[in-house]
Enzyme design. Sequence first.
Site, mmCIF file in Angstrom:
data_model
loop_
_atom_site.group_PDB
_atom_site.id
_atom_site.type_symbol
_atom_site.label_atom_id
_atom_site.label_comp_id
_atom_site.label_asym_id
_atom_site.label_seq_id
_atom_site.Cartn_x
_atom_site.Cartn_y
_atom_site.Cartn_z
ATOM 1 C CB SER A 24 -15.521 -2.155 6.335
ATOM 2 O OG SER A 24 -14.499 -3.066 5.958
ATOM 3 C CB VAL A 26 -13.094 6.511 3.978
ATOM 4 C CG1 VAL A 26 -12.954 6.556 2.457
ATOM 5 C CG2 VAL A 26 -13.589 7.849 4.473
ATOM 6 C CB SER A 56 -7.431 1.904 -0.767
ATOM 7 O OG SER A 56 -7.112 1.052 -1.820
ATOM 8 N NE ARG A 58 -4.159 -1.205 7.434
ATOM 9 C CZ ARG A 58 -3.536 -2.363 7.635
ATOM 10 N NH1 ARG A 58 -4.064 -3.477 7.173
ATOM 11 N NH2 ARG A 58 -2.428 -2.421 8.311
ATOM 12 C CB ALA A 60 -5.131 7.308 2.464
ATOM 13 C CD GLN A 61 2.143 6.808 1.737
ATOM 14 O OE1 GLN A 61 2.637 7.661 1.004
ATOM 15 N NE2 GLN A 61 2.697 5.624 1.928
ATOM 16 C CD GLU A 128 -1.215 15.677 -1.061
ATOM 17 O OE1 GLU A 128 -2.342 15.562 -1.578
ATOM 18 O OE2 GLU A 128 -0.685 14.774 -0.415
ATOM 19 C CG ASP A 231 -14.828 -8.229 -5.762
ATOM 20 O OD1 ASP A 231 -14.059 -8.499 -6.695
ATOM 21 O OD2 ASP A 231 -14.699 -8.698 -4.616
ATOM 22 C CG HIS A 252 3.246 6.605 -7.183
ATOM 23 N ND1 HIS A 252 4.606 6.456 -7.128
ATOM 24 C CD2 HIS A 252 2.944 7.647 -6.376
ATOM 25 C CE1 HIS A 252 5.110 7.371 -6.314
ATOM 26 N NE2 HIS A 252 4.131 8.111 -5.840
ATOM 27 N NE ARG A 301 2.579 11.327 -8.389
ATOM 28 C CZ ARG A 301 1.700 10.956 -7.472
ATOM 29 N NH1 ARG A 301 0.534 10.455 -7.836
ATOM 30 N NH2 ARG A 301 1.980 11.096 -6.201
ATOM 31 C CG HIS A 362 -1.767 5.708 -6.536
ATOM 32 N ND1 HIS A 362 -1.575 5.023 -5.357
ATOM 33 C CD2 HIS A 362 -1.834 7.022 -6.197
ATOM 34 C CE1 HIS A 362 -1.541 5.882 -4.354
ATOM 35 N NE2 HIS A 362 -1.707 7.098 -4.835
ATOM 36 N NE ARG A 397 -6.274 10.365 -6.567
ATOM 37 C CZ ARG A 397 -5.513 10.009 -5.522
ATOM 38 N NH1 ARG A 397 -6.046 9.905 -4.331
ATOM 39 N NH2 ARG A 397 -4.237 9.733 -5.666
ATOM 40 C CG LEU A 403 -8.764 9.558 2.000
ATOM 41 C CD1 LEU A 403 -7.663 10.091 2.915
ATOM 42 C CD2 LEU A 403 -9.233 8.194 2.497
HETATM 43 C C1 LIG Z 1 -1.035 3.759 -0.901
HETATM 44 C C2 LIG Z 1 -2.216 4.675 -1.097
HETATM 45 C C3 LIG Z 1 -2.134 5.998 -0.719
HETATM 46 C C4 LIG Z 1 -3.242 6.853 -0.876
HETATM 47 N N1 LIG Z 1 -3.171 8.147 -0.414
HETATM 48 C C5 LIG Z 1 -4.285 8.929 -0.479
HETATM 49 C C6 LIG Z 1 -4.305 10.230 0.113
HETATM 50 O O1 LIG Z 1 -3.323 10.689 0.692
HETATM 51 N N2 LIG Z 1 -5.463 10.963 0.025
HETATM 52 C C7 LIG Z 1 -6.577 10.504 -0.596
HETATM 53 O O2 LIG Z 1 -7.603 11.214 -0.639
HETATM 54 N N3 LIG Z 1 -6.593 9.259 -1.141
HETATM 55 C C8 LIG Z 1 -5.489 8.481 -1.085
HETATM 56 N N4 LIG Z 1 -5.526 7.223 -1.621
HETATM 57 C C9 LIG Z 1 -6.782 6.741 -2.216
HETATM 58 C C10 LIG Z 1 -7.783 6.428 -1.098
HETATM 59 O O3 LIG Z 1 -7.100 5.780 -0.048
HETATM 60 C C11 LIG Z 1 -8.896 5.524 -1.606
HETATM 61 O O4 LIG Z 1 -9.422 6.025 -2.798
HETATM 62 C C12 LIG Z 1 -10.023 5.445 -0.577
HETATM 63 O O5 LIG Z 1 -9.501 5.068 0.675
HETATM 64 C C13 LIG Z 1 -11.055 4.431 -1.039
HETATM 65 O O6 LIG Z 1 -11.981 4.231 0.000
HETATM 66 P P1 LIG Z 1 -13.178 3.229 -0.222
HETATM 67 O O7 LIG Z 1 -13.953 3.201 1.047
HETATM 68 O O8 LIG Z 1 -13.866 3.563 -1.460
HETATM 69 O O9 LIG Z 1 -12.460 1.818 -0.489
HETATM 70 P P2 LIG Z 1 -11.484 0.928 0.412
HETATM 71 O O10 LIG Z 1 -10.914 1.684 1.547
HETATM 72 O O11 LIG Z 1 -10.534 0.272 -0.530
HETATM 73 O O12 LIG Z 1 -12.467 -0.155 1.011
HETATM 74 C C14 LIG Z 1 -13.102 -1.106 0.171
HETATM 75 C C15 LIG Z 1 -13.809 -2.096 1.058
HETATM 76 O O13 LIG Z 1 -14.623 -2.963 0.289
HETATM 77 C C16 LIG Z 1 -14.391 -4.314 0.666
HETATM 78 N N5 LIG Z 1 -14.747 -5.161 -0.462
HETATM 79 C C17 LIG Z 1 -14.239 -5.150 -1.721
HETATM 80 N N6 LIG Z 1 -14.869 -6.058 -2.488
HETATM 81 C C18 LIG Z 1 -15.804 -6.659 -1.708
HETATM 82 C C19 LIG Z 1 -16.765 -7.687 -1.912
HETATM 83 N N7 LIG Z 1 -16.920 -8.321 -3.089
HETATM 84 N N8 LIG Z 1 -17.545 -8.060 -0.881
HETATM 85 C C20 LIG Z 1 -17.422 -7.482 0.338
HETATM 86 N N9 LIG Z 1 -16.523 -6.500 0.596
HETATM 87 C C21 LIG Z 1 -15.730 -6.086 -0.417
HETATM 88 C C22 LIG Z 1 -12.921 -4.316 1.059
HETATM 89 O O14 LIG Z 1 -12.613 -5.446 1.836
HETATM 90 C C23 LIG Z 1 -12.866 -2.999 1.834
HETATM 91 O O15 LIG Z 1 -13.398 -3.149 3.121
HETATM 92 C C24 LIG Z 1 -4.434 6.365 -1.473
HETATM 93 C C25 LIG Z 1 -4.508 5.026 -1.855
HETATM 94 C C26 LIG Z 1 -3.422 4.185 -1.668
HETATM 95 C C27 LIG Z 1 -3.553 2.742 -2.085
#
Ligand SMILES: Cc1cc2nc3c(=O)[nH]c(=O)nc-3n(C[C@H](O)[C@H](O)[C@H](O)COP(=O)(O)OP(=O)(O)OC[C@H]3O[C@@H](n4cnc5c(N)ncnc54)[C@H](O)[C@@H]3O)c2cc1C
Length: 546
Positions: A24, A26, A56, A58, A60-61, A128, A231, A252, A301, A362, A397, A403
Site C-alpha cells: 500500500s 505509492v 518507504s 511516507r 520520502a523526503q 537535485e 518479500d 547513503h 556519496r 537506501h 537511480r 516515486l
Molecule cells: C528515507 C527515504 C527517503 C526517500 N526519499 C525519496 C525521494 O525524495 N524521492 C523519491 O523518488 N524516492 C525516495 N525514496 C524512495 C521511495 O520512497 C521508494 O522507492 C518508494 O516510496 C517505494 O514505493 P513502493 O510503493 O514501491 O513501496 P513502499 O512504499 O515501501 O510500500 C511497500 C508496501 O508493501 C507492503 N508489503 C511488503 N511486503 C509485503 C507482504 N509480504 N505482504 C503484504 N504487504 C507487503 C508494505 O507493508 C508496504 O505497504 C526514499 C526512501 C527512503 C527510505
Amino acid sequence: MIGHRLLAPPPGWRKDSDVVVVGSGVAGVTAVLAIRRAMPSARILLATKSVLDDGSTRWAQGGIAAALGPGDSPDQHLSDTLVAGAGICDEAAVRALVTDGPGAVRRLIALGAEFDREPSGPLALTREGGHLRRRIAHAGGDATGAEISRALLAALAQAGASAELEVIEHALALDLLLTGDGRAAGITLHVLGEGQADGVGAVHAPAVVLATGGFGQVYSATTNPSVSTGDGVALALRAGADIADLEFVQFHPTVLWLGPDARGRQPLISEAVRGEGAVLLNDAGQRFMAGQHPLADLAPRDVVAKAIMREMLASRTDHVYLDGRSLGEQTWQHRFPTIRASCRGIGIDPVTELIPVVPAAHYASGGVRTDLHGRTSVPGLYACGETACTGVHGANRLASNSLLEGLVFAERIAADLAGEWPAAGEPALDDRPASVLDPSIVRPLQQLMSARAGVLRSGSGLSQLAAGLAGLGEQECDKPDAAAWQATNLHLVATALARAAFLREETRGSHWREDFAEPDEAWRGHLVCSLGLAGLTEVFEPVADD
Ligand SMILES: Cc1cc2nc3c(=O)[nH]c(=O)nc-3n(C[C@H](O)[C@H](O)[C@H](O)COP(=O)(O)OP(=O)(O)OC[C@H]3O[C@@H](n4cnc5c(N)ncnc54)[C@H](O)[C@@H]3O)c2cc1C
C-alpha cells in the site's frame, strides 16, 4: 532449503477476486486507484502486511521528478536518467517514465496532493544531484512522501469498501498460487485479524500485482522501514519469475546510528549538514576525509561511504561520528529541526555533542523484472514500484525518480489489464515441502551483508559471505510464523544479491568492487536470476545497442 515454498498445508480460508494488489505504498495504491478508474466493475483486493501507510513512501523526503517546468523536457529528463544509470538503463522504459511522468504527477495533484508552490502559483521545482533542470516537485519542504501517501490513502478511503474493493491490513503475502501451466492464480496470505479472513488463507485471482517495496532490511543499517524485507522479490523467485540487477543497491553515507540492537528504519543525516560545516571524525576523534578527496567531507556519496566503512573496519567499530557543533544552535534549529529531533530522540543534542553515523542501504534499483507494462515473466503476475526492475534505474537511480516510477508503472499495469484481463485458472496443488528459517538468523545475516556486500565489496569478501549465508540457510525452524517467513525471504534475497555481486567483476553505478575498480565494457548488461529445482541460476544479458 532454497526452492521450497513457505506454506505446506492447504490454506484455511478462500476468497475470490479479479486482481490482488500486494502493498500500500505509492505503487500499490496507485495501481488500485488506476484499475478502479479503468474497470469500475473489477473486484480488487488490496493486502498489506502492516498498516496502510507503513512503507518507504511516507518517508520520502526530497521529492518527485518530472519535466513540468519551463525550459525542461522529457528528453532532458531521459538524458539525465541515462547518465545516472551508467550505461545499462532500458531506454524504452526510461522514455515511458519521463513521457508519462508529468501527466502522472498532475493526476496526483488532481487527486488532492498539495505540492509546494511559488508565491505566484506555479509548482516550486528544485534541483537535485544529477538533474540538469529544476524538476523536483516537493511537499511540506522535505515531507513529500508523507503528502503523497496522505493524498493516495484519502482517495482510497473515498473509493470506500464495497463489493468491488476490499482492503486487508496486517495481511502478509506468502507465496503465489500458480496454475498447472505456470500462470498466476492468486496468492496465499497470513492475516492477523479477527473474523473470517484470519490465519493463513488463499485469494484466488488471475492477476496479482506485487508492490511490496524494497529490501533494505537485508542490511544491518538502512533508511528503509521494517516492512522492507524483499518479500515480493522472494515470492516472485519462488514462483519462477526473473529477477534482475539485484547487485545495484544505493547506499547513503550517513544515517543516525541507533545502537547495536537497533531494528528498522534509521533516520537520514542529510549531506546538507556537512554542507553547513559539519565534519566526520573517527573513533579516535580525528578527521579522516581530508586528504582522501579534494572536497574532503563533501566528496561524492560513494567516496564518503567507502571512507567511513574503512575507518569502521580499521577501528573495529560499528559507527563513526559527525561533528556539527560548529553549526550552532540557530542553524540546527532553523535548518535542521527534524534531524535535531531525531538525534534528541536517542539522547544526543548535536549542538553540543557528536552524532554517531553509519552508511546505510537506501534504495534497490533491481528487483522483479518487468516489461513496459509491468508484466513479469510469469503470466498474470505484475510488479511495480521499488520491488520491480523496470530498467529505468540501470546501475544507479537518479534522485527522485523512484516515486515517479511507482506512479507511472502502476498506471501502465492498469492500462494493460484494461486491454486484456488474464484468463482465470485453478491453482495447482504444490506438493513441494515447506520449510522456513529461524528468525534468529536475521541479525547475523544483516551484519554479514553490511560487512561483505555493502559499500565495500570484493571477491574474497563475497565468497566468505556466500559461505556464511549457506550456514544460516541450514537453520530451519518448525514454527512457521510471520517472523520466520520474513527471515526466509531475507535469506533468499540476500543469497541472490550476494551471488550477483560476486559475479559482476567490475565497478559500475552503485556496485563497487575493490578488486575490479573500473567499469568493464564486457559487463555492460544485466544479471538475470531465477530459481529452479537446482537452486539459483544467473544469465548475463548484454545491453543491445541500436
Ligand atoms: C528515507 C527515504 C527517503 C526517500 N526519499 C525519496 C525521494 O525524495 N524521492 C523519491 O523518488 N524516492 C525516495 N525514496 C524512495 C521511495 O520512497 C521508494 O522507492 C518508494 O516510496 C517505494 O514505493 P513502493 O510503493 O514501491 O513501496 P513502499 O512504499 O515501501 O510500500 C511497500 C508496501 O508493501 C507492503 N508489503 C511488503 N511486503 C509485503 C507482504 N509480504 N505482504 C503484504 N504487504 C507487503 C508494505 O507493508 C508496504 O505497504 C526514499 C526512501 C527512503 C527510505
